[in-house]
Scaffold this motif. Structure first.
Motif: not given
Length: 469
Positions: A102-124
């Protein structure tokens, strides 16, 4: 209802069908034992990453997927699942790695949807690791030994304690962080859970965390720290939408999570073996191997479903083995009722909304014990192993590197960003150190280890003797 079991005899065997009321009562006890564990990781992740209005929906999805996963384990369709009462729930083991993603996505300027998008992608995609490994679980246990597992679990617990303490003090960047009121409230919850956990009543011990949270919320209400003003805006029903927030991927976020799937496969094997033992099923032979492979496969599949429906990886909960032992009800049909209750709870977003309102100090008082328990479980595994010079060296390097980067992340500040993201995780650094050293360092000869221990005891005795005289 029949008299409750003592743990030595079962009132209902694995394939027995208890009457409706008895099955519902047993299922409610399983839900009570697992409910806090299912929803707490989501509350923590949502709070730390600032997911705000999305948290009630995420809690709903966690409950629904836990219900579906529990049904798969009990029903065992096409050989997927253990065919036992194995309650599935959100895994604490992934917490640090999910937050790091989540912090990786947040560090790239992502909001909640981008954070969740990355988390579910790598977890899937990471779930495939556990699914594949389930078919080689025997060989895997030769690589991921109890020593490695104990080290990783201890690091997970130790690295999460900071999250629990932060919440107890009021939460990250709270204006009243560390105030006497926050510390007193969190301390009250902590003491309540400890007292209930030491009770002679088995049901009070089993319910200690959920009772502690309720008591903390009552006190918080009197302190003016509890408000339910936003509940009216919630929808009546939560509708599961696959990949609602999208799907994205990042290697540096994926590798730490893949490592935890590796460790989780071994952890689940232990929990499933304990379930077989309590349910009076063989713990050797083809039936046992089939249940273990099917159970670990289902763990991976359920984590994949969790990611697809916008929540976090699942695992088999060990606390429900205690419920089977206490009630004497091992019937897998109870798993269907557990599944139904969890899905119904998940469809009601107001439950997630209410849980979101739990004040941080109250949540922190409970999670501090839970995370400490994770670390203690790792230490218990390590204590069960013969700790010779080789084992001590592996532990020293793994703890030194893992907790070292956790305590001082700046040590990697001059490294490329991808290196920082991967090895900035205490679990990845410590876990990989333990696995690599376990593979390359030769095993100690048993007689040599005994000789070393004998010499060490003799030297200690010689050192103490002059002091006595």
């Amino acid at each position: 209802m029949k008299e409750q079991g003592t743990g030595s005899e079962l009132l209902y065997q694995l394939d027995d069908k208890p009457p409706f009321l008895e099955a519902v009562f047993a299922a409610l006890q399983h839900v009570l034992a697992s409910f806090v564990g299912i929803i707490t990781p989501t509350l923590i992740i949502g709070g730390v990453l600032g997911l705000g209005e999305h948290i009630p929906y995420l809690i709903s999805m966690a409950l629904i997927v836990s219900g579906v996963g529990t049904f798969i384990q009990a029903r065992r369709p096409w050989g997927i699942g253990s065919g036992m009462v194995c309650v599935q729930g959100t895994s604490f083991a992934f917490l640090s790695s999910v937050l790091a993603a989540g912090f990786i996505a947040k560090g790239k300027g992502g909001g909640p949807e981008e954070i969740l998008s990355l988390i579910v992608g790598v977890c899937f995609l990471g779930a495939f690791v556990e699914i594949v490994l389930s078919q080689f679980i025997g060989k895997l246990r030769r690589i991921v030994t109890p020593l490695v597992t104990g080290i990783v679990i201890t690091i997970i617990g130790a690295s999460l304690i900071k999250v629990g303490v932060t919440d107890l003090a009021g939460g990250f960047k709270a204006p009243d962080f560390g105030s006497g009121a926050n510390l007193a409230l969190g301390g009250f919850v902590l003491v309540t859970i400890i007292m209930l956990n030491r009770s002679s009543n088995a049901w009070l011990r089993l319910s200690s965390i959920i009772i502690g949270l309720i008591a903390g919320c009552v006190v918080a209400a009197f302190m003016g720290k509890l408000s339910f003003g936003n509940l009216a805006a919630l929808p009546a029903i939560s509708i599961p939408v696959p990949f609602k927030y999208g799907f994205s991927f990042d290697w540096s976020a994926f590798l730490p999570i893949a490592l935890i799937y590796l460790i989780t496969a071994i952890e689940s094997t232990g929990d499933l073996t304990a379930n077989c033992l309590i349910s009076k099923r063989p713990i050797k032979g083809d039936e046992y191997i089939g249940r273990i492979k099917g159970g670990v496969f289902a763990d991976g599949l359920n984590s994949m479903l969790a990611a697809a429906f916008n929540t976090f990886p699942n695992t088999t909960f060990s606390q429900n083995n205690g419920v089977i032992q206490l009630t004497g009800v091992a019937s897998r049909y109870v798993g269907y009722f557990i599944a139904g209750i969890l899905v119904i709870l998940g469809l009601l977003p107001i439950i997630g909304g209410v849980l979101q309102m739990i004040p941080k100090p109250v949540l922190g008082g409970a999670t501090l014990i839970m995370f400490g328990t994770v670390a203690a479980a790792g230490i218990k595994i390590l204590a069960s192993e013969p700790l010779g010079r080789r084992s001590m060296l592996i532990m020293a390097v793994a703890f030194g590197t893992g907790l070292g980067v956790a305590l001082n992340p700046e040590v990697l500040s001059q490294m490329p960003k991808v290196v920082q993201n991967i090895f900035g995780s205490a679990i990845t650094t410590g876990g990989l150190s333990a696995i690599i050293l376990s593979l390359i360092l030769p095993e100690e000869d048993a007689s040599q280890t005994a000789s070393v221990e004998s010499v060490a005891k003799s030297e200690i005795a010689d050192a103490i003797d002059p002091i006595k005289t």
